[in-house]
Write an enzyme that holds these catalytic residues in place. Structure first.
Site, mmCIF file in Angstrom:
data_model
loop_
_atom_site.group_PDB
_atom_site.id
_atom_site.type_symbol
_atom_site.label_atom_id
_atom_site.label_comp_id
_atom_site.label_asym_id
_atom_site.label_seq_id
_atom_site.Cartn_x
_atom_site.Cartn_y
_atom_site.Cartn_z
ATOM 1 N N ASN A 9 -8.537 -69.991 22.250
ATOM 2 C CA ASN A 9 -7.951 -69.027 23.186
ATOM 3 C C ASN A 9 -9.080 -68.088 23.597
ATOM 4 O O ASN A 9 -9.456 -67.200 22.847
ATOM 5 C CB ASN A 9 -6.812 -68.268 22.491
ATOM 6 C CG ASN A 9 -6.214 -67.201 23.386
ATOM 7 O OD1 ASN A 9 -6.524 -67.125 24.573
ATOM 8 N ND2 ASN A 9 -5.350 -66.372 22.811
ATOM 9 N N LYS A 11 -9.155 -65.901 25.870
ATOM 10 C CA LYS A 11 -8.709 -64.563 26.333
ATOM 11 C C LYS A 11 -9.511 -64.147 27.565
ATOM 12 O O LYS A 11 -9.862 -65.003 28.382
ATOM 13 C CB LYS A 11 -8.829 -63.557 25.183
ATOM 14 C CG LYS A 11 -8.123 -64.049 23.912
ATOM 15 C CD LYS A 11 -7.938 -63.004 22.864
ATOM 16 C CE LYS A 11 -7.275 -63.624 21.644
ATOM 17 N NZ LYS A 11 -6.968 -62.670 20.584
ATOM 18 N N HIS A 94 1.934 -65.058 23.469
ATOM 19 C CA HIS A 94 0.896 -64.452 22.631
ATOM 20 C C HIS A 94 1.235 -62.987 22.384
ATOM 21 O O HIS A 94 1.745 -62.306 23.269
ATOM 22 C CB HIS A 94 -0.472 -64.591 23.306
ATOM 23 C CG HIS A 94 -1.597 -64.258 22.380
ATOM 24 N ND1 HIS A 94 -1.937 -62.963 22.083
ATOM 25 C CD2 HIS A 94 -2.415 -65.051 21.645
ATOM 26 C CE1 HIS A 94 -2.936 -62.981 21.210
ATOM 27 N NE2 HIS A 94 -3.241 -64.237 20.928
ATOM 28 N N GLU A 96 -0.499 -60.423 22.377
ATOM 29 C CA GLU A 96 -1.101 -59.484 23.337
ATOM 30 C C GLU A 96 -0.268 -59.417 24.606
ATOM 31 O O GLU A 96 -0.119 -58.345 25.202
ATOM 32 C CB GLU A 96 -2.554 -59.912 23.629
ATOM 33 C CG GLU A 96 -3.455 -59.640 22.426
ATOM 34 C CD GLU A 96 -4.642 -60.587 22.296
ATOM 35 O OE1 GLU A 96 -4.987 -61.281 23.271
ATOM 36 O OE2 GLU A 96 -5.227 -60.622 21.185
ATOM 37 N N GLU A 166 1.055 -66.675 14.555
ATOM 38 C CA GLU A 166 -0.091 -65.767 14.560
ATOM 39 C C GLU A 166 0.347 -64.374 14.105
ATOM 40 O O GLU A 166 0.841 -63.579 14.909
ATOM 41 C CB GLU A 166 -0.668 -65.646 15.977
ATOM 42 C CG GLU A 166 -1.173 -66.935 16.555
ATOM 43 C CD GLU A 166 -2.190 -66.684 17.658
ATOM 44 O OE1 GLU A 166 -3.312 -67.171 17.521
ATOM 45 O OE2 GLU A 166 -1.871 -65.973 18.622
ATOM 46 N N GLY A 172 -7.882 -60.954 15.443
ATOM 47 C CA GLY A 172 -9.057 -60.176 15.827
ATOM 48 C C GLY A 172 -9.463 -59.132 14.801
ATOM 49 O O GLY A 172 -10.321 -58.297 15.060
ATOM 50 N N SER A 212 -7.880 -64.754 13.065
ATOM 51 C CA SER A 212 -9.156 -64.736 12.343
ATOM 52 C C SER A 212 -9.479 -66.062 11.658
ATOM 53 O O SER A 212 -10.001 -66.077 10.545
ATOM 54 C CB SER A 212 -9.192 -63.568 11.339
ATOM 55 O OG SER A 212 -9.081 -62.322 12.021
HETATM 56 P P1 PGA Z 1 -8.642 -64.384 16.600
HETATM 57 O O1 PGA Z 1 -7.492 -64.526 17.731
HETATM 58 O O2 PGA Z 1 -8.982 -65.773 16.158
HETATM 59 O O3 PGA Z 1 -9.774 -63.705 17.305
HETATM 60 O O4 PGA Z 1 -8.056 -63.560 15.502
HETATM 61 C C1 PGA Z 1 -6.484 -65.474 17.603
HETATM 62 C C2 PGA Z 1 -5.570 -65.400 18.797
HETATM 63 O O5 PGA Z 1 -5.280 -64.293 19.261
HETATM 64 O O6 PGA Z 1 -5.095 -66.435 19.310
#
Ligand code: PGA
Length: 248
Positions: A9, A11, A94, A96, A166, A172, A212
């Protein structure tokens, strides 16, 4: 029985040149036979990334789509547009998008329907915040997200869905769910699927872990019986890291 999936992803990162370069590097990776690789790319770079990975096994996903097929929605992108470009997957729900764009379960149910109607498979994200986890409500919380956003689809449609668990507290942050925490939730999700759609569909559905995922934890996470791979943010932006994750 289930394939492994390494989904990146990206982003809102990278320029056009960086995206093409990253995609080309991933296209050269020797992908294990039982593994599917998907790149979640910003809309504006989808065409270029498709060109960059052409001839490889790498698949391309959008990171969102609008809930309507067409209309006066300035700045938006529809599932029919994505489908007309040959996009195979879309990431929906997601955390976000849920948090910063107030995407509700009801809206995500609409987006899921519209994507499926256009022949686009859905990577449907769910996951709880830290306070929910700390109050031990995480399983009930995720169940509600799935019941309200996803479980209206038919069994035939569920065949076109990948679920991504997730936990928000792991995205993150560098804090990964332990393999036990991941396995517990993935097993619960599979049980939910079995209750709603029957065991054989539950056994076929891929459930990815996200939050992560890094080269040094991917192997033990993916070794869990109900963890079928990862949805990877930060580490998918580095060719070497994502390559190691693909090969885990
Ligand atoms: P990350 O993000 O691996 O940077 O924690 C995962 C995601 O948001 O899909």
């Amino acid at each position: 029985m289930r394939n492994k999936i390494a989904a990146g992803n990206w982003k809102m990162h990278n320029t056009l040149a960086e995206s093409i370069s990253l995609a080309k590097q991933i296209a050269l990776v020797k992908i294990p036979e039982d593994t599917k690789v998907i790149l979640g790319v910003p809309y504006v770079f989808i065409r270029d990334v498709q060109d960059a990975v052409r001839g490889s096994q790498v698949l391309v996903a959008a990171q969102n789509c609008h809930e309507k097929l067409t209309g006066a929605f300035t700045g938006e992108v529809s599932a029919s547009m994505l489908s007309s470009m040959g996009v195979e997957y879309v990431i929906l729900g997601h955390s976000e998008r849920r948090e910063y764009y107030a995407e509700s379960d009801a809206l995500l149910a609409e987006k899921t329907n519209i994507a499926l109607s256009q022949g686009i498979k859905v990577i449907f994200c769910c996951g709880e915040s830290l306070p929910v986890r700390e109050s031990s409500q995480h399983v009930a919380f995720v169940k509600k997200q799935l019941e309200n956003g996803l479980f209206h689809v038919s069994a035939d449609q569920m065949d076109k869905i990948i679920i991504a668990y997730e936990p928000i507290w792991a995205i993150g942050t560098g804090v990964t769910a332990s393999k036990e925490q991941a396995q517990e939730m993935h097993q619960e999700i599979r049980t939910m699927l079995a209750q709603k759609y029957g065991q054989s569909l539950a056994d076929k559905t891929a459930i990815l872990y996200g939050g992560s995922v890094k080269p040094d934890n991917a192997k033990e996470l993916f070794a869990q019986p109900d963890v079928d791979g990862g949805l990877v943010g930060g580490a998918s932006l580095k060719a070497a890291d994502f390559t190691a994750i693909i090969q885990a």
